[in-house]
Design a protein around this motif. Structure first.
Motif, mmCIF file in Angstrom:
data_model
loop_
_atom_site.group_PDB
_atom_site.id
_atom_site.type_symbol
_atom_site.label_atom_id
_atom_site.label_comp_id
_atom_site.label_asym_id
_atom_site.label_seq_id
_atom_site.Cartn_x
_atom_site.Cartn_y
_atom_site.Cartn_z
ATOM 1 N N ILE A 17 6.820 9.796 -4.276
ATOM 2 C CA ILE A 17 6.540 9.378 -2.782
ATOM 3 C C ILE A 17 7.828 8.858 -2.061
ATOM 4 O O ILE A 17 8.212 9.300 -1.188
ATOM 5 N N GLY A 18 8.620 8.220 -2.982
ATOM 6 C CA GLY A 18 9.914 7.559 -2.440
ATOM 7 C C GLY A 18 10.742 8.604 -2.230
ATOM 8 O O GLY A 18 11.467 8.568 -1.283
ATOM 9 N N GLN A 19 10.894 9.574 -3.206
ATOM 10 C CA GLN A 19 11.897 10.681 -3.134
ATOM 11 C C GLN A 19 11.790 11.391 -1.678
ATOM 12 O O GLN A 19 12.596 11.588 -1.053
ATOM 13 N N ALA A 20 10.294 11.777 -1.505
ATOM 14 C CA ALA A 20 9.874 12.782 -0.485
ATOM 15 C C ALA A 20 10.295 11.943 0.989
ATOM 16 O O ALA A 20 10.720 12.771 1.583
ATOM 17 N N LEU A 21 9.900 10.622 0.938
ATOM 18 C CA LEU A 21 9.995 9.886 2.234
ATOM 19 C C LEU A 21 11.358 9.247 2.331
ATOM 20 O O LEU A 21 11.752 8.855 3.394
ATOM 21 N N LYS A 22 12.360 9.435 1.355
ATOM 22 C CA LYS A 22 13.363 8.837 1.299
ATOM 23 C C LYS A 22 13.462 7.335 1.625
ATOM 24 O O LYS A 22 14.367 6.927 2.483
ATOM 25 N N CYS A 23 12.639 6.547 1.020
ATOM 26 C CA CYS A 23 12.407 5.161 1.231
ATOM 27 C C CYS A 23 12.515 4.407 -0.206
ATOM 28 O O CYS A 23 12.243 4.963 -1.270
ATOM 29 N N ARG A 24 12.538 2.864 0.001
ATOM 30 C CA ARG A 24 12.511 2.189 -1.060
ATOM 31 C C ARG A 24 11.055 2.072 -1.703
ATOM 32 O O ARG A 24 9.980 2.109 -0.733
ATOM 33 N N GLY A 38 0.726 -1.181 -0.010
ATOM 34 C CA GLY A 38 0.093 0.017 0.050
ATOM 35 C C GLY A 38 1.032 1.324 -0.069
ATOM 36 O O GLY A 38 1.948 1.315 0.454
ATOM 37 N N ALA A 39 0.275 2.399 -0.469
ATOM 38 C CA ALA A 39 1.231 3.453 -0.383
ATOM 39 C C ALA A 39 0.204 4.776 -0.281
ATOM 40 O O ALA A 39 0.570 5.751 -0.794
ATOM 41 N N GLY A 40 -0.937 4.699 0.337
ATOM 42 C CA GLY A 40 -1.723 5.756 0.582
ATOM 43 C C GLY A 40 -1.327 6.667 1.763
ATOM 44 O O GLY A 40 -0.152 6.359 2.201
ATOM 45 N N ALA A 41 -2.421 7.427 2.455
ATOM 46 C CA ALA A 41 -1.940 8.306 3.503
ATOM 47 C C ALA A 41 -1.285 7.385 4.702
ATOM 48 O O ALA A 41 -0.277 7.680 5.310
ATOM 49 N N MET A 42 -1.935 6.196 5.019
ATOM 50 C CA MET A 42 -1.460 5.340 6.287
ATOM 51 C C MET A 42 -0.003 4.929 5.941
ATOM 52 O O MET A 42 0.743 4.938 6.814
ATOM 53 N N ALA A 43 -0.165 4.208 4.862
ATOM 54 C CA ALA A 43 1.169 3.759 4.517
ATOM 55 C C ALA A 43 2.388 4.609 4.534
ATOM 56 O O ALA A 43 3.479 4.227 5.064
ATOM 57 N N GLN A 44 2.039 5.733 3.919
ATOM 58 C CA GLN A 44 3.330 6.989 3.847
ATOM 59 C C GLN A 44 3.654 7.255 5.383
ATOM 60 O O GLN A 44 4.653 7.660 5.559
ATOM 61 N N THR A 45 2.530 7.551 6.043
ATOM 62 C CA THR A 45 2.693 7.996 7.369
ATOM 63 C C THR A 45 3.650 6.910 8.335
ATOM 64 O O THR A 45 4.598 7.196 9.038
ATOM 65 N N LEU A 46 3.266 5.675 8.262
ATOM 66 C CA LEU A 46 3.789 4.755 8.750
ATOM 67 C C LEU A 46 5.393 4.485 8.261
ATOM 68 O O LEU A 46 6.401 4.319 8.990
ATOM 69 N N ALA A 47 5.426 4.837 6.935
ATOM 70 C CA ALA A 47 6.769 4.837 6.453
ATOM 71 C C ALA A 47 7.659 5.886 6.821
ATOM 72 O O ALA A 47 9.128 5.692 7.183
ATOM 73 N N TYR A 48 7.125 7.133 6.885
ATOM 74 C CA TYR A 48 7.944 8.291 7.736
ATOM 75 C C TYR A 48 8.553 7.710 9.039
ATOM 76 O O TYR A 48 9.655 8.254 9.468
ATOM 77 N N HIS A 49 7.545 7.081 9.970
ATOM 78 C CA HIS A 49 8.164 7.008 11.138
ATOM 79 C C HIS A 49 9.046 5.682 11.381
ATOM 80 O O HIS A 49 9.992 5.763 12.146
ATOM 81 N N ILE A 50 8.790 4.912 10.482
ATOM 82 C CA ILE A 50 9.838 3.721 10.213
ATOM 83 C C ILE A 50 11.237 4.345 9.825
ATOM 84 O O ILE A 50 12.227 3.810 10.466
ATOM 85 N N ASN A 51 11.096 5.269 9.044
ATOM 86 C CA ASN A 51 12.566 5.933 8.608
ATOM 87 C C ASN A 51 13.268 6.559 9.952
ATOM 88 O O ASN A 51 14.421 6.484 10.194
ATOM 89 N N LEU A 68 8.066 0.830 0.397
ATOM 90 C CA LEU A 68 6.478 0.967 -0.182
ATOM 91 C C LEU A 68 6.195 0.280 -1.509
ATOM 92 O O LEU A 68 7.025 0.389 -2.507
ATOM 93 N N SER A 69 5.032 -0.190 -1.658
ATOM 94 C CA SER A 69 4.584 -0.903 -3.027
ATOM 95 C C SER A 69 3.020 -0.668 -3.201
ATOM 96 O O SER A 69 2.247 -0.262 -2.185
ATOM 97 N N ASN A 70 2.719 -0.755 -4.396
ATOM 98 C CA ASN A 70 1.189 -0.597 -4.542
ATOM 99 C C ASN A 70 1.181 -1.582 -5.875
ATOM 100 O O ASN A 70 1.917 -2.018 -6.542
ATOM 101 N N SER A 71 -0.234 -1.745 -6.334
ATOM 102 C CA SER A 71 -0.595 -2.610 -7.432
ATOM 103 C C SER A 71 -0.203 -1.911 -8.735
ATOM 104 O O SER A 71 -0.189 -2.753 -9.957
ATOM 105 N N ARG A 72 0.079 -0.622 -8.808
ATOM 106 C CA ARG A 72 0.687 -0.099 -10.173
ATOM 107 C C ARG A 72 2.052 -0.317 -10.279
ATOM 108 O O ARG A 72 2.450 0.221 -11.446
ATOM 109 N N GLY A 73 2.760 -0.518 -9.304
ATOM 110 C CA GLY A 73 4.177 -0.823 -9.528
ATOM 111 C C GLY A 73 5.120 0.461 -9.178
ATOM 112 O O GLY A 73 4.471 1.709 -8.813
ATOM 113 N N PRO A 74 6.263 0.302 -9.050
ATOM 114 C CA PRO A 74 7.207 1.404 -8.552
ATOM 115 C C PRO A 74 7.215 2.718 -9.424
ATOM 116 O O PRO A 74 7.835 3.686 -8.833
#
Length: 226
Positions: free
Chosen positions: A40-47, A7-20, A28-34
């Motif tokens: 989003i990956g650049q903003a959150l500095k995540c894979r 998932g890559a919606g608001a909940m997923a992005q917020t969780l990713a922020y705190h994980i970092n 992060l992932s979604n059904s549409r592909g990277p």
């Protein structure tokens, strides 16, 4: 620790922020592909990756998708993984699910039947995305919010609890997945900010007949985080 998020919606992005912030690696992932997640990956500095890549990457994998979507995911890559189930049931979005309406099972038991072989833990479902963003506090903070979890695997719950503590929350163990109804919608512990002792007492006092109105959490906040 590596954390994969489906998932890559608001909940997923917020969780990713705190994980970092907690020092873990996240994908992060979604059904549409990277390719749909570049900004989003650049903003959150995540894979970013595919659902398969996120499942393979994670020591822990979080499902941050609508309930209706889980059955379309191939369960094979999740075998033996600790899988955090953030899913909640919204009939207007997910369609009516009679066995949930009748209280014959819980959302997590449904999800666990699909992800056979995974170590499923109900977690992060009983907090709003806004609270997930603002409420984490470091270990030892004088006032710290607690989050409930449920699961059938003791070791997986212990590892999930350590991770949730890293993210910024105390943990209260509800019990097995079959008791996960205590932290679903219309229950007093759902999305209400409580410290560990208050959450424990609330869960102990919650019976099958204990129900609250939708949006209850908006007016009930037993703790104020400072």
């Amino acid at each position: 620790m590596n954390i994969g998020i489906i998932g890559a919606g608001a909940m997923a992005q917020t969780l990713a922020y705190h994980i970092n912030r907690a020092g873990h690696d996240v994908m992060l992932s979604n059904s549409r592909g990277p390719e749909s997640l570049v900004s989003i990956g650049q903003a959150l500095k995540c894979r970013t990756g595919t659902v398969l890549q996120a499942a393979q990457f994670g020591d822990i994998v979080a499902l941050a998708i609508p309930l209706w979507a889980f059955s379309a995911i191939d369960p094979a890559p999740f075998e033996n993984k600790i899988v955090l189930d953030l899913l909640n049931y919204f009939p207007h979005r997910d369609g009516k699910i009679e066995i949930l309406d009748r209280g014959e099972t819980t959302t997590s038991e449904m999800v666990a039947k699909h992800f056979v072989g995974a170590k499923l833990i109900k977690a992060f479902n009983a907090i709003t995305v806004d609270d997930l963003y603002r409420d984490p506090r470091p270990r030892g903070h004088q006032i710290r919010r607690a989050l409930p979890i449920a699961g059938d695997d003791k070791t997986a719950k212990e590892q999930a609890s350590l991770f949730i503590n890293d993210v910024g929350f105390d943990v209260v163990d509800v019990g097995p997945l079959a008791d996960g109804w205590k932290i679903e919608r219309f229950r007093p512990a759902y999305c209400v900010a409580m410290d560990k002792e208050t959450l424990f007492r609330t869960l102990a006092d919650t019976s099958r007949g204990t129900r609250v109105p939708d949006g209850y959490w908006l007016k009930h906040r037993p703790i104020t985080l400072v």
